[in-house]
Design a protein around this motif. Structure first.
Motif, PDB file in Angstrom:
ATOM      1  N   ASN A  74       1.211  -1.308  -0.023  1.00  9.89           N
ATOM      2  CA  ASN A  74       0.121   0.110  -0.034  1.00  9.89           C
ATOM      3  C   ASN A  74       0.784   1.343   0.158  1.00  9.89           C
ATOM      4  O   ASN A  74       0.727   1.835  -0.808  1.00  9.89           O
ATOM      5  N   ALA A  75       2.206   1.031   0.753  1.00 10.44           N
ATOM      6  CA  ALA A  75       2.653   2.824   0.775  1.00 10.44           C
ATOM      7  C   ALA A  75       4.434   2.972  -0.585  1.00 10.44           C
ATOM      8  O   ALA A  75       3.649   3.563  -0.880  1.00 10.44           O
ATOM      9  N   ARG A  76       4.392   1.697  -1.067  1.00 12.74           N
ATOM     10  CA  ARG A  76       4.781   1.405  -2.420  1.00 12.74           C
ATOM     11  C   ARG A  76       3.428   2.257  -3.419  1.00 12.74           C
ATOM     12  O   ARG A  76       4.174   2.901  -3.968  1.00 12.74           O
ATOM     13  N   VAL A  77       2.522   1.558  -3.791  1.00  9.83           N
ATOM     14  CA  VAL A  77       1.891   2.257  -4.537  1.00  9.83           C
ATOM     15  C   VAL A  77       1.294   3.891  -3.709  1.00  9.83           C
ATOM     16  O   VAL A  77       1.343   4.434  -5.168  1.00  9.83           O
ATOM     17  N   ARG A  78       1.399   4.257  -2.978  1.00  9.68           N
ATOM     18  CA  ARG A  78       1.530   5.620  -2.451  1.00  9.68           C
ATOM     19  C   ARG A  78       2.615   6.650  -3.096  1.00  9.68           C
ATOM     20  O   ARG A  78       2.066   7.423  -3.538  1.00  9.68           O
ATOM     21  N   ASP A  79       3.537   5.355  -3.176  1.00 12.43           N
ATOM     22  CA  ASP A  79       5.063   6.670  -2.834  1.00 12.43           C
ATOM     23  C   ASP A  79       5.795   5.660  -3.696  1.00 12.43           C
ATOM     24  O   ASP A  79       6.615   4.637  -2.676  1.00 12.43           O
TER      25      ASP A  79
END
Length: 193
Positions: A74-79
């Motif tokens: 999720n963090a990698r998709v957001r950033d």
């Protein structure tokens, strides 16, 4: 399968369009009612990599590993550039800013305490002082009154990024002011101007 007694495949097998076996490694962690959870992990890490990671772990650690993978995905998709590191860095910056605000508040408290202590001390001693000592005492009172202005300048320096967090403690602020006064006692200049 998707669950005991259910015939629906787990989210991973459904997304990958394959038959969900009884010993499917994904089934306990990616239920059929939450397909987005596996979809995002698959998009970032790939199903085969996740499968290998889970197989290398003991069974009691797999649920935590899946939660970590979902969080990182999720963090990698957001950033896409920084992922979790971006979130950690953001939180560390917030902690640093709050520490600086705390230092300013502590310095203000110290200045207020000094203002309250100074008049009591000077009232008892004013009759016993000669002219030079009275001038020095008045100068010190002016410096204490300027302390609030210094704190305002400190707050401005912090908000504009000019404040060095190494000097965040009120003790270090007071020590620096005392050192400056000891170096040149005639030059009573603010630390922050």
């Amino acid at each position: 399968m998707g669950g005991p007694g259910s015939s629906s495949p787990c989210a991973s097998c459904k997304l990958l369009r394959r038959r969900c076996a009884k010993d499917c490694i994904f089934a306990p962690y990616f239920p059929p009612d939450d397909p987005h959870k596996f979809a995002i992990v698959h998009k970032v890490f790939g199903a085969s990599n996740v499968s290998k990671m889970l197989q290398e772990l003991p069974v009691h650690q797999r649920a935590d590993a899946v939660n970590s993978l979902v969080f990182e995905a999720n963090a990698r998709v957001r950033d896409p550039v920084y992922g979790c590191v971006g979130a950690i860095s953001y939180l560390q910056n917030q902690v640093s800013q709050l520490q600086m605000q705390l230092a300013v508040a502590q310095a203000e408290i110290l200045c207020i305490q000094m203002q309250h202590e100074q008049p009591l001390q000077s009232h008892h001693q004013v009759l016993e002082l000669d002219q030079d000592e009275k001038a020095l005492l008045l100068n010190n009172n002016n410096n204490i009154n300027n302390c609030n202005n210094d704190n305002n300048n400190l707050g401005y320096a912090m908000s504009s990024g000019q404040f060095n967090s190494n000097f965040a403690s009120p003790n270090s602020i007071m020590q620096m002011q005392m050192q400056m006064q000891m170096q040149d006692p005639l030059k009573q200049e603010s630390l922050w101007t």
